[in-house]
Enzyme design. Structure first.
Site, mmCIF file in Angstrom:
data_model
loop_
_atom_site.group_PDB
_atom_site.id
_atom_site.type_symbol
_atom_site.label_atom_id
_atom_site.label_comp_id
_atom_site.label_asym_id
_atom_site.label_seq_id
_atom_site.Cartn_x
_atom_site.Cartn_y
_atom_site.Cartn_z
ATOM 1 N N ASN A 128 11.045 10.581 8.228
ATOM 2 C CA ASN A 128 9.752 10.808 7.577
ATOM 3 C C ASN A 128 9.972 11.606 6.290
ATOM 4 O O ASN A 128 10.259 12.800 6.338
ATOM 5 C CB ASN A 128 8.831 11.570 8.542
ATOM 6 C CG ASN A 128 7.458 11.828 7.956
ATOM 7 O OD1 ASN A 128 7.212 11.584 6.767
ATOM 8 N ND2 ASN A 128 6.557 12.335 8.777
ATOM 9 N N HIS A 185 2.778 4.574 6.480
ATOM 10 C CA HIS A 185 3.549 5.820 6.445
ATOM 11 C C HIS A 185 4.571 5.811 7.583
ATOM 12 O O HIS A 185 4.259 5.388 8.697
ATOM 13 C CB HIS A 185 2.597 7.010 6.587
ATOM 14 C CG HIS A 185 3.304 8.325 6.723
ATOM 15 N ND1 HIS A 185 4.255 8.739 5.819
ATOM 16 C CD2 HIS A 185 3.206 9.298 7.668
ATOM 17 C CE1 HIS A 185 4.706 9.928 6.196
ATOM 18 N NE2 HIS A 185 4.101 10.288 7.305
ATOM 19 N N CYS A 192 1.210 14.229 4.384
ATOM 20 C CA CYS A 192 1.825 12.894 4.434
ATOM 21 C C CYS A 192 0.945 11.814 3.810
ATOM 22 O O CYS A 192 1.387 10.678 3.650
ATOM 23 C CB CYS A 192 2.177 12.516 5.865
ATOM 24 S SG CYS A 192 3.579 13.459 6.478
#
Ligand code: UT7
Length: 331
Positions: A286, A256, A116
């Site tokens: 996500n 994020h 990520c």
């Protein structure tokens, strides 16, 4: 000699049409809209459907959107980086195919994988090439088809992730705008808590690994959550201190999008008001490498030249960090 900084000068995005809502997930696993919304902030996510469509399909679309909007000629691009945790295939770079398909025939290209944090590390990489004076146009794309590595019978992961792509162009700037500072970290302790066990060199694919669902993402959510909250807050604080910035100097937090509670915890630690916190997790979930460039696309019209942006990310590995960047244009 005038100092060259690396500025973002254009953005583009692609989101698949199919919307997977919390309601639909209720029909697939034992979950409910209320749990997902309160624990994660996610209401829906996009899923890329259709045969032979992988991460490059979305990366190409996002890059084409950027080229169309900016009027940049693909032939002028020097370098293409695709930040991704879900390459089209293990060998044969997704970035190389993407570059060729968009007509960036004078560029060289490679993939960058840091779970990520891929896009965050990509900002660092792209900026370094620009600052060195070596290249003039670096295209950084974050693209992930998370639905290709998610077990849609596992309620611990299938509610979180979505598919999407975003692209940004880095160019030299001589007015001090663009990349300012970074604080990037990693720690191998994280390998145990967030991983795809099989399909790599330790455990190549077998009938057994497929049967055991070892090709899907497994996450110890609670542990990852704790590391994410403390480490994201830590790097956000550090990057502000190091650059003598107070919360009043920060225009935007681009964090994020893994969990609304993690984003809020990071913002709270640096005392940032809600209005300064970019948020789109409710729409896309996500999307791994695509969260940061999708935020820039969604907020592009609100960003002003000279705005101070703080990027922060946390991901598998573990990988994490923060970047301070001055926005370079008014849309
Ligand atoms: O982007 C890469 C980095 N990843 C992250 O940053 C993700 C970090 N982790 C998280 O965001 C959260 O840990 C999750 C959203 C994954 C899970 O939220 P949580 O608040 O940590 O829940 P939990 O795993 O502690 O589970 C709490 C309860 C459990 O039930 P019991 O044992 O308390 O009876 C779970 O079985 O919620 C249950 N549960 C669910 N219930 C309904 C777990 N998943 C679900 C679900 N629907 N989808």
């Amino acid at each position: 000699m005038t100092k060259i900084t690396a500025a973002i000068t254009a953005v583009g995005k692609y989101l698949p049409e199919y919307i997977l809502t919390n309601k639909e997930l209720e029909t697939m696993v034992d979950t409910n809209d209320e749990w997902i919304t309160t624990r994660t902030g996610i209401k829906e996510r996009r899923i890329l459907k259709g045969e032979n469509k992988g991460t490059s399909f979305m990366a190409i679309k996002a890059a084409q959107d950027l080229l169309e909007k900016s009027g940049v000629d693909a032939k002028d691009i020097d370098m293409v980086i695709v930040a991704t945790a879900t390459p089209d295939m293990p060998v044969a770079s997704t970035a190389v195919y993407t570059a060729t398909e968009i007509g960036a025939t004078n560029a060289f290209a490679f993939d960058l994988q840091a779970a990520c944090s891929s896009f965050l590390y990509g900002i660092s990489t792209a900026s370094s090439y620009i600052e060195s004076g070596r290249y003039k146009k670096v295209l950084l794309i974050g693209s992930d088809k998370m639905s290709s590595i998610i077990d849609y019978t596992d309620r611990a992961t299938c509610i979180i992730f979505g598919d999407g792509a975003g692209a940004v162009l880095f160019e030299p700037n001589t007015d001090g705008l663009g990349f300012q500072d970074e604080y990037l970290r990693s720690d191998g302790v994280g390998r145990e808590y967030l991983k795809i066990e099989a399909g790599g060199s330790i455990l190549p694919p077998t009938e057994e690994t497929v049967k055991n669902k070892q090709h899907f993402v497994h996450q110890e959510g609670k542990t990852v959550f704790k590391y994410a909250v403390s480490n994201m807050a830590d790097v956000a604080t550090k990057i502000l201190e190091r650059n003598n910035l107070t919360k009043n100097d920060v225009s935007w937090l681009a964090s994020h999008q893994a969990n609304k509670r993690i984003i809020e915890a990071t913002a709270n630690r640096i005392g940032l008001e809600d209005e300064k916190v970019m948020m789109n997790i409710h729409k896309y979930g996500n999307t791994t490498s695509a969260t940061l460039p999708l935020l820039l696309n969604d907020y592009e019209k609100e960003l002003k030249k000279g705005d101070n942006l703080i990027f922060a990310a946390f991901g598998g590995g573990f990988t994490w960090g923060a970047i301070y960047l001055k926005w370079a244009y008014n849309a």
